[in-house]
Enzyme design. Structure first.
Site, mmCIF file in Angstrom:
data_model
loop_
_atom_site.group_PDB
_atom_site.id
_atom_site.type_symbol
_atom_site.label_atom_id
_atom_site.label_comp_id
_atom_site.label_asym_id
_atom_site.label_seq_id
_atom_site.Cartn_x
_atom_site.Cartn_y
_atom_site.Cartn_z
ATOM 1 N N LYS A 150 -1.441 32.798 3.395
ATOM 2 C CA LYS A 150 -0.749 32.230 4.557
ATOM 3 C C LYS A 150 0.731 32.560 4.420
ATOM 4 O O LYS A 150 1.297 32.405 3.329
ATOM 5 C CB LYS A 150 -0.984 30.718 4.596
ATOM 6 C CG LYS A 150 -0.337 30.005 5.770
ATOM 7 C CD LYS A 150 -0.671 28.509 5.760
ATOM 8 C CE LYS A 150 -0.100 27.787 6.962
ATOM 9 N NZ LYS A 150 -0.490 26.354 7.010
ATOM 10 N N SER B 132 -2.677 24.574 11.017
ATOM 11 C CA SER B 132 -1.734 25.654 11.118
ATOM 12 C C SER B 132 -2.152 26.917 10.358
ATOM 13 O O SER B 132 -1.568 27.975 10.577
ATOM 14 C CB SER B 132 -0.364 25.206 10.575
ATOM 15 O OG SER B 132 -0.438 24.897 9.192
ATOM 16 N N SER C 265 -4.132 21.003 8.209
ATOM 17 C CA SER C 265 -3.915 22.416 8.551
ATOM 18 C C SER C 265 -4.792 23.415 7.806
ATOM 19 O O SER C 265 -4.801 24.594 8.154
ATOM 20 C CB SER C 265 -2.445 22.785 8.335
ATOM 21 O OG SER C 265 -1.647 22.306 9.381
#
Lengths: 57, 472
Positions: B81, B156, B180
């Site tokens: 990420k 997210s 997330s």
């Protein structure tokens, strides 16, 4: 005289495009509702986890 | 990918690599080719580290050939990420504000992955600074859901979820402040593990909320999450929140089933607090029946209403996020996207007393869950009240937010989302498994059992397959 939402933002040194103000204000209102949930009476000694404690080295 | 490598799990790939039936270079080349062929439709990667990844794969191959096999991640491509710092490689937070941010050193977690022999394939898309939303006003487009590219991945950790679901990479990292990891894992049909708070170092992961941020793995299966946790979990003396609970055998319960386990159902969360869609509820009940048939006992558990967990989580996360972003929000608000700017700025309006009260109430909720879990081994509920929503809508606005994840950010206990079924439209549905602090191994064991019992791991996104066929 009470401040407008935009004036409150400006007082904190913040600014958003005018078109974004309504959604930001709505989100702030959601947080204000959330705050009501935690505004309850609590005994002073209830939260040892929150207390500042020093330990001997 | 050659030989359907994209459909294999980390566990399966690792077994083949270890006996030299599969070359890490071949695997990495296959991942790169698949990203190039398919990711134009998915936008799951912000940056593909092609040359670097191939160099790391060649190194892994040489080490394994020399008899120095480091473990199950050796030679396995992993996505990061894009809030995980990478030395010499841009770490943008998917934001114009950090477009040119190049860290000097790796996050602790990235270092640990490299030490385990993982191949860093690239940086994946995220909601801006892990809070913004699926936005179209950022330097990179939002990730799309491989099960239907008109749909949102949620976030997210959006790109990590999409990339793993589409078989572009077998594992990735995510972060979870309010769900997330688990939210996008649910909507993209993969497994996502939010470890116990403190188990995975936060150092070098762009912060959002000091006391709620968790790093963790996102993979096709719970077993693969366990294998990644073997590398990611390590005490970090440079992270003030880092825990040192002693060794945990994260994969030790994989394949052991759930006979004799006591499962608590927080039924009011999804029946009355925030009602689920009927398909999600039916899949949940079918899963409970299947778990009972395998020897688990099931009982209902009552906690505070879900809204209380949501309120406490929101007040803490918004306050802490504003504290982190305030200088940038004052100086260059135009460098944020609209969603991120709004969500971060809202924290300016949380009163100090309300933040303190939220922290005090958090202690009560931690104690409440601990008490409830004296009678059960895990708590379950649907991860999301609905299947994936349309891309372009703000899925996190309004009072009926789609996810129940936040309870385990507030309490810090381990939590996992696994796919437990599919809707009539073919979209993934997910089960949330929460546990006692540092019993991540048990949570992963239950998730693994759910995947096996419900038979959900043989079904990949059809779109990814059709794109693959078109690319060949």
């Amino acid at each position: 005289m009470s401040m407008s939402f935009e004036e409150k933002l400006a007082a904190m040194g913040l600014k958003v495009p005018p078109a974004e103000l309504p959604k930001l204000e709505a989100l702030v209102a959601e947080l204000a509702q959330a705050a009501e949930v935690v505004r309850i009476a609590r005994p002073y000694l209830e939260e040892p986890q929150s207390a500042f404690r020093l330990q001997r080295a | 990918m050659n030989d359907d490598l994209h459909a294999l799990t980390i566990a399966e790939l690792s077994r083949r690599i270890r006996v030299r039936d599969l070359s890490p270079v071949e695997l990495t080349q296959a991942c790169i080719a698949r990203v190039k062929a398919l990711d134009g439709q998915l936008n799951s990667f912000i940056l593909l580290l092609e040359e670097q990844a191939l160099a790391e794969a060649r190194k892994a191959e040489a080490e394994i050939a020399a008899g120095d096999w480091k473990g199950p991640l050796h030679g396995i491509p992993i996505g990061l990420k894009d809030i995980y710092n990478t030395a010499g490689v841009a770490t943008t937070g998917h934001s114009g504000l950090f477009r040119d941010h190049v860290p000097a050193e790796d996050a602790t977690t990235v270092r640990l992955l490299r030490e385990a022999g993982a191949v860093i394939l690239g940086k994946t898309a995220t909601w801006e600074f892990a809070i913004g939303g699926s936005s179209f006003d950022l330097p990179w487009p939002p990730a799309r859901n491989p099960w239907n590219t008109a749909l949102d991945t949620s976030g997210s950790s959006s790109g990590s979820a999409a990339a793993v679901a589409a078989g572009l990479v077998p594992g990735s990292t995510g972060s979870d402040t309010g769900g997330s990891i688990r939210g996008p894992a649910a909507w993209c049909g993969i497994a996502g593990h939010k470890p116990t708070y403190g188990l995975v170092s936060r150092r070098g992961i762009l912060p959002l909320s000091f006391s709620l941020d968790h790093g963790g793995p996102m993979c096709w299966t719970a077993e693969d999450c366990a294998l990644m946790m073997q590398a990611l979990a390590a005490h970090d003396p440079l992270d003030a929140a880092s825990a040192d609970p002693g060794p945990i055998d994260f994969a030790g319960g994989i394949g052991q089933g759930i006979a004799g386990l006591r499962i608590g159902v927080v039924r009011h969360f999804f029946e009355t607090d925030v009602p689920c869609e009927p398909e999600v509820l039916a899949t949940f009940e079918a899963t409970l029946r299947a778990l009972q048939a395998e020897g688990a006992t099931v009982r209902d558990v009552i906690l505070s209403p879900f809204g209380v967990y949501g309120a406490v989580g929101s007040l803490i996360s918004r306050s802490e996020a504003f504290a982190i972003h305030e200088p940038h929000l004052r100086a260059t608000p135009e460098l944020y996207g609209e969603y991120g700017r709004r969500r971060l700025m809202a924290g300016a309006f949380v009163r100090a007393g309300d933040y303190v009260n939220a922290m005090r109430h958090r202690s009560r909720l931690v104690a409440e869950v601990a008490e409830a879990m004296k009678a059960v081994d895990v708590l379950v509920f649907p991860t999301s009240r609905q299947t994936a929503g349309p891309l372009g809508e703000d899925s996190m606005s309004g009072r009926l937010q789609p996810f129940f994840n936040r309870a385990f950010n507030v309490t810090g206990g381990p939590a996992l989302s696994v796919c437990n079924g599919f809707s009539a439209a073919g979209l993934p549905i997910a089960l949330h498994v929460g546990g006692r602090p540092f019993e991540d191994d048990l949570v992963l064991r239950v998730g693994d059992a759910v995947e096996r019992i419900m038979g959900t791991r043989t079904r990949r996104p059809a779109l990814a397959e059709s794109l693959q066929a078109a690319a060949e």
